[in-house]
Design an enzyme around this catalytic site. Structure first.
Site, PDB file in Angstrom:
ATOM      1  N   HIS A   5      73.851  -1.128  32.298  1.00 30.25           N
ATOM      2  CA  HIS A   5      74.149  -1.359  30.886  1.00 30.25           C
ATOM      3  C   HIS A   5      73.323  -2.499  30.320  1.00 30.25           C
ATOM      4  CE1 HIS A   5      76.622  -4.362  32.952  1.00 30.25           C
ATOM      5  NE2 HIS A   5      76.709  -5.030  31.809  1.00 30.25           N
ATOM      6  N   ASP A  33      74.039  -5.482  27.656  1.00 31.02           N
ATOM      7  CA  ASP A  33      75.218  -6.119  27.082  1.00 31.02           C
ATOM      8  C   ASP A  33      75.308  -5.854  25.580  1.00 31.02           C
ATOM      9  OD1 ASP A  33      76.155  -7.240  29.429  1.00 31.02           O
ATOM     10  OD2 ASP A  33      75.055  -9.114  29.155  1.00 31.02           O
ATOM     11  N   HIS A  58      71.380  -4.095  33.505  1.00 29.50           N
ATOM     12  CA  HIS A  58      71.810  -4.693  34.762  1.00 29.50           C
ATOM     13  C   HIS A  58      73.071  -4.016  35.276  1.00 29.50           C
ATOM     14  CE1 HIS A  58      73.608  -7.062  31.486  1.00 29.50           C
ATOM     15  NE2 HIS A  58      74.618  -7.309  32.301  1.00 29.50           N
ATOM     16  N   ARG A  83      79.008 -16.910  31.705  1.00 32.65           N
ATOM     17  CA  ARG A  83      77.872 -16.340  30.990  1.00 32.65           C
ATOM     18  C   ARG A  83      77.852 -16.787  29.536  1.00 32.65           C
ATOM     19  NH1 ARG A  83      78.443 -10.238  29.911  1.00 32.65           N
ATOM     20  NH2 ARG A  83      79.715 -11.100  28.243  1.00 32.65           N
TER      21      ARG A  83
END
Length: 280
Positions: free
Chosen positions: A96, A98, A256, A271
């Site tokens: 995917h 983000d 990723h 993150r």
């Protein structure tokens, strides 16, 4: 600062640099950003930095964004706490980009490892520029003007009660993007569909449709083929985490996959996602 390329396609490890210092040095940050545009994901070992340093470095790329589901540190808005320990379930073990469900998906992210299993819990990044470039010519022509919608509802919303899921969808409606986007800084063409992508919006035209089977499953078969490109090993780099590691990636040109093979061991990551622009 030293840079060591990891694979021919994607990824480099950067050493002899402290990201807290880089957040205060425009010259040093410029070198890191240049390397990021070239290698698409950068890895840094043994970064003893604070949450304040983490956020400050990420903000060098741009403003940070909150997430409607992932919890944030109350003192540092935009710093998502991705802690996995109580359940085997994970949202991240799919290929995917983000925030593909946002009108402006993130430009990139800075991910720091706080705690990880001794074995397992790797993350894979994929070069979606190469995934596009190596498509057969007839497929590139077929998708050059296609657009697709992406939604948060089938992923994060799937485990929610119906009313909560529908509320999530209303507050974060599906976004429409080009299937092939242009990177705003490098000019590269990028295959821009991922696990959040649900369907094409302009596929069912007289040029593409002769019979009903061309609509369904024809369009979905094409989308699934495009999604499968992220799984090609030659386009990937795989990183085995250690506490104190940091990964910085360009979300516009990569996908990723966080490998979920470590339960019941804990995995705690933090993150900072950076606001992006409207894909074109």
């Amino acid at each position: 600062m030293k840079i060591r390329q990891i694979t021919p396609s994607i990824g480099a490890q950067v050493t002899e640099v402290h990201l807290g210092e880089a957040s205060r040095s425009p010259e040093l940050f410029a070198l890191i950003k240049s390397a990021l545009l070239k290698h698409k994901v950068l890895f840094f070992r043994n970064q003893e930095i604070t949450r304040g340093d983490h956020v400050a470095f990420a903000r060098c790329f741009g403003d940070l964004e909150d997430h409607p589901v992932v919890n944030s540190d109350p003192e540092y808005p935009g710093l998502g706490l991705i802690y996995r320990s109580e359940s085997r379930h994970s949202y991240e073990n799919v290929y995917h980009s983000d925030g593909l469900w946002r009108p402006k998906p993130p430009m990139g992210a800075v991910l720091r490892c706080i705690e990880c299993p001794e074995v397992g819990g790797d993350t894979i990044w994929v070069n979606m520029v190469q995934a596009y470039e190596e498509l057969p010519e007839d497929i590139r022509k077929k998708i050059q003007n296609l657009r697709a919608k992406s939604s948060i509802e089938p992923s994060f919303g799937a485990v929610m009660p119906q009313e909560q899921r529908q509320k999530l969808d209303r507050e974060n409606p599906p976004a429409e993007h080009p299937v092939v986007r242009t990177h705003p800084e490098t000019g590269e063409k990028v295959l821009f569909v991922g696990s959040f992508t649900t369907h094409f919006v302009n596929h069912n035209t007289p040029e593409n449709i002769r019979h009903g089977i061309d609509k369904t499953p024809g369009a979905s078969l094409l989308l699934n083929y495009l999604l499968s490109r992220a799984s090609i090993p030659e386009y990937q780099v795989r990183w085995s985490w250690q506490p104190g590691d940091i990964a910085v990636w360009d979300n516009r040109s990569t996908q990723h996959y966080a490998v979920n093979d470590y339960w019941p061991a804990p995995r705690k990551m933090e993150r900072a996602a950076i606001l992006g622009d409207v894909p074109y």
